[in-house]
Design a protein around this motif. Structure first.
Motif, mmCIF file in Angstrom:
data_model
loop_
_atom_site.group_PDB
_atom_site.id
_atom_site.type_symbol
_atom_site.label_atom_id
_atom_site.label_comp_id
_atom_site.label_asym_id
_atom_site.label_seq_id
_atom_site.Cartn_x
_atom_site.Cartn_y
_atom_site.Cartn_z
ATOM 1 N N THR A 6 -36.591 -27.505 38.439
ATOM 2 C CA THR A 6 -35.832 -28.596 38.163
ATOM 3 C C THR A 6 -36.095 -29.590 39.241
ATOM 4 O O THR A 6 -36.880 -29.268 40.064
ATOM 5 N N SER A 7 -35.594 -31.020 39.290
ATOM 6 C CA SER A 7 -35.929 -32.087 40.179
ATOM 7 C C SER A 7 -34.817 -32.896 40.333
ATOM 8 O O SER A 7 -33.855 -33.302 39.139
ATOM 9 N N PHE A 8 -34.114 -33.252 41.608
ATOM 10 C CA PHE A 8 -33.050 -34.092 41.878
ATOM 11 C C PHE A 8 -33.090 -34.638 43.489
ATOM 12 O O PHE A 8 -34.016 -34.153 44.007
ATOM 13 N N ASP A 9 -32.589 -35.727 43.280
ATOM 14 C CA ASP A 9 -32.270 -36.507 44.584
ATOM 15 C C ASP A 9 -31.167 -36.078 45.311
ATOM 16 O O ASP A 9 -30.267 -35.374 44.777
ATOM 17 N N SER A 10 -30.807 -36.690 46.473
ATOM 18 C CA SER A 10 -29.595 -36.478 46.974
ATOM 19 C C SER A 10 -28.301 -36.864 46.089
ATOM 20 O O SER A 10 -27.283 -36.056 46.194
ATOM 21 N N ARG A 15 -24.661 -31.279 41.669
ATOM 22 C CA ARG A 15 -24.932 -30.944 40.346
ATOM 23 C C ARG A 15 -25.985 -29.878 40.492
ATOM 24 O O ARG A 15 -26.055 -28.807 39.762
ATOM 25 N N GLY A 16 -27.079 -30.030 41.242
ATOM 26 C CA GLY A 16 -28.238 -28.821 41.289
ATOM 27 C C GLY A 16 -27.698 -27.718 41.878
ATOM 28 O O GLY A 16 -28.107 -26.703 41.346
ATOM 29 N N LEU A 17 -26.708 -27.928 43.038
ATOM 30 C CA LEU A 17 -26.109 -26.657 43.480
ATOM 31 C C LEU A 17 -25.331 -25.912 42.441
ATOM 32 O O LEU A 17 -25.194 -24.623 42.412
ATOM 33 N N ALA A 18 -24.848 -26.645 41.528
ATOM 34 C CA ALA A 18 -23.663 -26.176 40.772
ATOM 35 C C ALA A 18 -24.674 -25.242 39.456
ATOM 36 O O ALA A 18 -24.613 -24.267 39.353
ATOM 37 N N LEU A 19 -25.869 -26.011 39.250
ATOM 38 C CA LEU A 19 -26.778 -25.241 38.258
ATOM 39 C C LEU A 19 -27.240 -23.951 38.936
ATOM 40 O O LEU A 19 -27.340 -22.993 38.148
ATOM 41 N N VAL A 34 -37.360 -26.049 42.697
ATOM 42 C CA VAL A 34 -36.641 -27.357 43.111
ATOM 43 C C VAL A 34 -37.561 -28.511 43.837
ATOM 44 O O VAL A 34 -37.991 -28.286 44.781
ATOM 45 N N LEU A 35 -37.953 -29.555 42.954
ATOM 46 C CA LEU A 35 -38.738 -30.570 43.380
ATOM 47 C C LEU A 35 -37.755 -31.486 43.923
ATOM 48 O O LEU A 35 -36.938 -31.875 43.471
ATOM 49 N N CYS A 36 -37.817 -31.567 45.410
ATOM 50 C CA CYS A 36 -36.889 -32.372 46.301
ATOM 51 C C CYS A 36 -37.529 -33.781 46.225
ATOM 52 O O CYS A 36 -38.451 -34.302 46.691
ATOM 53 N N LEU A 37 -36.691 -34.831 45.347
ATOM 54 C CA LEU A 37 -37.185 -36.115 45.143
ATOM 55 C C LEU A 37 -36.881 -36.935 46.345
ATOM 56 O O LEU A 37 -37.320 -38.181 46.438
ATOM 57 N N ASP A 38 -36.164 -36.559 47.272
ATOM 58 C CA ASP A 38 -35.988 -37.139 48.563
ATOM 59 C C ASP A 38 -35.790 -36.198 49.887
ATOM 60 O O ASP A 38 -35.415 -34.958 49.620
ATOM 61 N N PRO A 39 -36.091 -36.698 51.031
ATOM 62 C CA PRO A 39 -35.946 -35.638 52.002
ATOM 63 C C PRO A 39 -34.554 -35.219 52.233
ATOM 64 O O PRO A 39 -34.597 -33.898 52.998
ATOM 65 N N ASP A 106 -32.555 -29.623 33.375
ATOM 66 C CA ASP A 106 -32.014 -30.664 33.859
ATOM 67 C C ASP A 106 -30.885 -30.419 34.792
ATOM 68 O O ASP A 106 -29.919 -29.329 34.649
ATOM 69 N N PRO A 107 -30.829 -31.053 35.947
ATOM 70 C CA PRO A 107 -29.974 -30.545 37.157
ATOM 71 C C PRO A 107 -28.641 -30.551 36.594
ATOM 72 O O PRO A 107 -27.618 -30.349 37.275
ATOM 73 N N ASN A 108 -28.132 -31.278 35.524
ATOM 74 C CA ASN A 108 -26.748 -31.496 35.164
ATOM 75 C C ASN A 108 -26.324 -30.455 34.046
ATOM 76 O O ASN A 108 -25.077 -30.370 34.036
ATOM 77 N N LEU A 109 -27.351 -29.271 34.094
ATOM 78 C CA LEU A 109 -26.855 -28.214 33.261
ATOM 79 C C LEU A 109 -26.206 -27.237 34.009
ATOM 80 O O LEU A 109 -26.149 -27.058 35.393
ATOM 81 N N PHE A 110 -25.071 -26.488 33.257
ATOM 82 C CA PHE A 110 -24.331 -25.372 34.032
ATOM 83 C C PHE A 110 -24.141 -24.282 32.729
ATOM 84 O O PHE A 110 -23.636 -24.624 31.831
ATOM 85 N N PHE A 111 -24.615 -23.135 33.171
ATOM 86 C CA PHE A 111 -24.347 -21.786 32.178
ATOM 87 C C PHE A 111 -23.178 -21.130 32.294
ATOM 88 O O PHE A 111 -22.745 -20.860 33.555
ATOM 89 N N PHE A 112 -22.721 -20.835 31.236
ATOM 90 C CA PHE A 112 -21.474 -19.998 31.148
ATOM 91 C C PHE A 112 -22.006 -18.637 30.791
ATOM 92 O O PHE A 112 -21.106 -17.944 30.375
ATOM 93 N N ALA A 113 -23.111 -18.474 30.282
ATOM 94 C CA ALA A 113 -23.628 -17.178 29.639
ATOM 95 C C ALA A 113 -25.050 -17.407 29.686
ATOM 96 O O ALA A 113 -25.888 -18.109 30.379
ATOM 97 N N SER A 114 -25.746 -16.169 29.769
ATOM 98 C CA SER A 114 -27.232 -16.158 30.007
ATOM 99 C C SER A 114 -27.989 -17.204 29.204
ATOM 100 O O SER A 114 -27.893 -17.476 27.978
ATOM 101 N N PRO A 115 -28.977 -17.979 29.972
ATOM 102 C CA PRO A 115 -29.923 -18.908 29.213
ATOM 103 C C PRO A 115 -30.690 -18.095 28.373
ATOM 104 O O PRO A 115 -31.246 -18.780 27.400
#
Length: 115
Positions: A6-10, A15-19, A34-39, A106-115
């Protein structure tokens, strides 16, 4: 083992941590790059050291791929961030064991069961 990236900025850090937490609850054995899009993302996740997460700074990916670095010049930040997805997968695929899959999440995803 499942391989995700996945990739996300600050702005997307929460959302990335929730994923990540949803993967811990439902994905079994996995590795999430995780591709860190910012430091700030790299710094924060480096301190938290979430389980099964590998960090890839954008600077490292751009350094290995001059065409990606050049793309930044003619794109807005959101456009450039979208451009990074395919370069991230291109970078990671050679490191995935033969026969395994790499899935971009996508970092907006959140799983409620096995992917």
């Amino acid at each position: 083992m499942r391989y995700f990236c996945t990739s996300f900025d600050s702005n997307g850090l929460g959302r990335g941590l929730a994923l990540h937490h949803s993967l811990l609850d439902h994905a079994g054995t996995f590795e999430l790059t995780v591709l860190c899009l910012d430091p700030e993302v790299e710094k924060t996740l480096g301190k938290k050291a979430p389980a099964h997460v590998r960090l890839l700074p954008l600077a490292k990916l751009a350094e290995k791929n001059p065409a990606l670095a050049a793309a930044r010049k003619d794109r807005t930040e959101p456009e450039f961030n979208l451009t990074c997805k395919s370069w991230l997968m291109h970078h990671l695929l050679p490191s995935i064991p033969k026969g395994e899959l790499l899935t971009y999440l996508d970092p907006n995803l959140f799983f409620f069961a096995s992917p």
